[in-house]
Write an enzyme that holds these catalytic residues in place. Sequence first.
Site, PDB file in Angstrom:
ATOM      1  CB  SER A 231      13.030 -14.817 -12.062  1.00 25.44           C
ATOM      2  OG  SER A 231      11.764 -15.111 -11.551  1.00 25.44           O
TER       3      SER A 231
ATOM      4  CE  LYS B  33      12.697 -16.696 -17.495  1.00 24.45           C
ATOM      5  NZ  LYS B  33      12.643 -15.790 -16.322  1.00 24.45           N
TER       6      LYS B  33
ATOM      7  CB  SER C  74      10.562 -17.687 -13.373  1.00 16.96           C
ATOM      8  OG  SER C  74      11.206 -16.570 -13.952  1.00 16.96           O
TER       9      SER C  74
END
Lengths: 482, 94
Positions: free
Chosen positions: A171, A72, A147
């Site tokens: 998330s 990420k 997210s």
Amino acid sequence: MDLHTLSVAALQQQLRSGAVSPVEALDALEARISAVDSKIGGYLSHNMTHAREEALRADISKPLGGIPIAIKDVINVTGEPCTAASKILQGYTATYDATVIQKLRAAGAIPFGRLNMDEFAMGSSTENSAYQRTANPWDLSRIPGGSSGGSAAVVAADEAYASLGSDTGGSIRQPAALCGCVGLKPTYGRVSRFGLIAFASSLDQIGPFTKTVEDSALLLNALAGRDPMDSTSIDTPVDNYTRLLGQDLKGIRIGMPKEYFIEGIDPQVDTAVRAAIKQYESLGAEIVEVSLPHTEYAVAVYYIIATAEASANLARFDGVRYGHRADNVQNIVDHYMRSRAEGFGEEVKRRIILGTYVLSSGYYDAYYLRAQKVRTLIRQDFSRAFEKVDALICPTSPEVAFKLGDRSDDPLKMYLADIFTIAANLAGICGISLPCGFANVDGTKLPVGLQLLGKPFEEAKLLQIAHAYEQSTPWHLERPVV
Amino acid sequence: MSAEIDVRYTAQLARLNISEAEAAKFQAQLSQILGYVEKLKEVDVSGVEPTAHTSAVHNVFRQDEPRDWFTPEQALANAPRQANQLFVVTKVIE
């Protein structure tokens, strides 16, 4: 054999038998990314040059030897961009490895790629990325969750064997549910946050996205542990997280929190989760109803505490040491105000303002302090429930993936998407989402996620409970056609 | 609790320029969110200690010893403006 479809454990077997080389494993991913990522948009970038060098000298005798793992865009990897999907960090190149990256390398894994996300991890759909949209691999017109939407989508679409994400209010678990993969949020303090761009420091935790529960355990084995660079990481001994996999569920008690089975849940989600609970009974677990009476306050507590912490954390973006700096400023205040206004996106601004407000003179006691007290009550709810049960079971998300653009103009409605995941962050406990079936929406199959919540530092048991269900159902074997 | 938020003033505290359009939009949205969190008023929190974080650790110390860390080049690698191995800042004192 389609190499890119393999789980980490299956790839490991292929590498160790000599049937496949680490370079071939990486090449297979690169080919898959070239074939489908223009549709998915999971990667912000994927420079394979370093990864290939590492693959050439990979030591496959190590626990994750030669396994590529996608990252990420909020976790620092030396020499790679790290923008948190924000314009304010456009052009930033990381000068050090986060502790989780050092640990992956020590275990022989090959971190690569930058995965799309909501800007600064603020969002539930990945639509707040300043750079691109990410599509749900099961239906390209829908969001992947957020997210960590990129982290979930690339694993679901077989563009990564596994990935790392971060979970502040759901998330990891919510996008895993919406994309049909496994997402683990470890206990707060189990995994170092050093090198993770901070959103809300008392809630953030890094964790893996994988195709199977076993893979999740394999990655946690590499990631867990106390780190002197993160004073909130805990020196509780690191378990062997594959230790209990395969053990039966006799004597395991699972709590069904009545506040998580309410009006407003998508009926197809409700049906799938209730069927999973029946399945647990048939596997020998005992299901008991429990109550978490302060559940309805979790979202309100979260949006006070998370925004307050974010407003402080994001104060470091001052346009001096790194990040965007406005041109032709009049004075120092103008420098700050314009650099930040030009760099941050709308949702980040909204949360900075809200967080500043709840901490400001005259409002601190009414909002922030009160929220911290209600947080204590939410923690106590879980402590009491865990006196009676080994884990809790509920939906990960009240709904399946919604359409891109559906919620963009209604922040409060977007915040309520996290209603079932937020409390685990407030309480600091561990949680996992795994596939438990599909909803049929206008002829399209959309994954439904099952959430299991566990006691602090009892990830091994949580993974055992998740694994028993997974292995007795076919859901994790289904892949989207991209 | 009051749901009245002065968005312009609060943005100034946060050192964040906002446009007229943003101010109007945020004013409506944040008032709605603050209206939602009003529900915390219902909870009896008398005698309840606040939770700042869930780790069972406080005051972690280490020896104050120098360690290898960034070189000046690494530290400055992402600076928007630099000169003579230093960050260039906007003038602070008139």
